[in-house]
Scaffold this active site. Structure first.
Site, mmCIF file in Angstrom:
data_model
loop_
_atom_site.group_PDB
_atom_site.id
_atom_site.type_symbol
_atom_site.label_atom_id
_atom_site.label_comp_id
_atom_site.label_asym_id
_atom_site.label_seq_id
_atom_site.Cartn_x
_atom_site.Cartn_y
_atom_site.Cartn_z
ATOM 1 N N LYS A 234 0.832 -1.198 0.000
ATOM 2 C CA LYS A 234 0.000 0.000 0.000
ATOM 3 C C LYS A 234 0.869 1.251 0.000
ATOM 4 C CE LYS A 234 -4.059 -0.389 1.692
ATOM 5 N NZ LYS A 234 -5.238 -0.416 2.593
ATOM 6 N N ASP B 271 -6.946 2.446 -6.266
ATOM 7 C CA ASP B 271 -7.501 3.086 -5.080
ATOM 8 C C ASP B 271 -8.027 4.490 -5.358
ATOM 9 O OD1 ASP B 271 -8.025 3.065 -2.244
ATOM 10 O OD2 ASP B 271 -6.380 4.496 -2.035
#
Length: 286
Positions: free
Chosen positions: A173, A224
């Site tokens: 991430k 995202d």
């Protein structure tokens, strides 16, 4: 009534959750209301009923809630987890000592209303994007201690599970990338660590990051907080190169627009942190 067949969770996994819930509810003196108002030897029969239409989940947890209070209580299930029922449907009949039935009532219903709410909302969302080749998945945004049953409820509603825990897969991430230095370094280090058995997914926020991830050879990307028009471009870039998963504040109101972009998966924390409990009650019948 329709039923989705989802293998039940093993009782050894459920029992500690029910024991903790009952212990919390019983406190130091037990159910003083039932002790004060109901004769110790009185018997009763009650029915667990759905007061709303929905998908049922948590039957084994309800059964255990009664059994751990009183193993003599008879729990007669009328439906299985995954059943889609109408309002008024009798889900189970319970018979036995009246005090003990009422002592277990709230714990049983707490599990069922919460999990059935997750299963019901999951099914609504899955059905809303059924025309598209995308699959709905949950996330790790779960109530601590309840993840295994919340994710089970998602499956009962027709959804899929993302990682159950940090050890399931590598998901690189934004903070991993920032601390590693850049996306290429983070991916290379993950590939060196993973071997051939641990899957690797990389979260990207921009099309530039996506191209870097694809060049590094990842086969699953988490797109995202991308607007639908950007998602469509990302999906086109990934075609034949990597599977795609969209995430980031996706709700029942926005999920269809995301599905229209052609992503393979849509990850929704909503399924476990924002769904509404299904109204289920326990009614005296005899």
């Amino acid at each position: 009534m329709t039923v989705k067949q989802e293998p039940a969770l093993a009782e050894v996994l459920l029992k500690p959750l029910v024991e903790a819930a009952l212990t919390e509810d019983l406190g130091r003196r037990g159910d003083v209301t039932s002790q004060a108002t109901i004769p110790a030897d009185m018997q009763a029969q009650l029915q667990i009923k759905a007061r709303q239409a929905g998908v049922i989940c948590g039957m084994d947890l309800a059964r255990l809630s009664f059994a751990l209070i009183d193993e003599q209580i008879e729990f007669i299930a009328k439906v299985n987890d995954g059943a889609t029922v109408e309002a008024g449907t009798v889900l189970a009949t319970v018979r036995g000592n009246a005090r003990n039935l009422l002592t277990a009532e709230r714990t049983a219903l707490n599990f069922m209303t919460h999990l059935s709410g997750i299963a019901t909302d999951t099914k609504k969302i899955v059905d809303s994007v059924a025309e598209y080749p995308t699959q709905i998945t949950c996330t790790r945004k779960t109530i601590p201690g309840l993840r295994i049953i919340q994710k089970y409820a998602v499956r009962c509603g027709g959804g899929r599970n993302h990682r159950l825990g940090l050890d399931d897969a590598i998901l690189i991430k934004d903070n991993h990338i920032a601390i590693a230095g850049n996306i290429k370094t983070a991916i290379q280090q993950a590939q060196n660590f993973a071997g051939h058995l641990i899957p690797i997914e990389v979260e990207v926020d921009t099309l530039g990051q996506l191209e870097q991830a694809l060049e590094a050879g990842v086969n699953l990307v988490l797109l995202d907080n991308m607007a639908p028009e950007v998602l469509s471009k990302a999906v086109a870039m990934c075609k034949g190169r990597a599977k795609t998963e969209a995430s980031g504040g996706i709700t029942p109101e926005t999920v269809q627009a995301v599905a229209e972009t052609g992503v393979d998966f849509i990850a929704m924390g909503y399924l476990t942190h924002s769904t509404t409990a299904l109204d289920i009650g326990l009614d005296f019948s005899a």
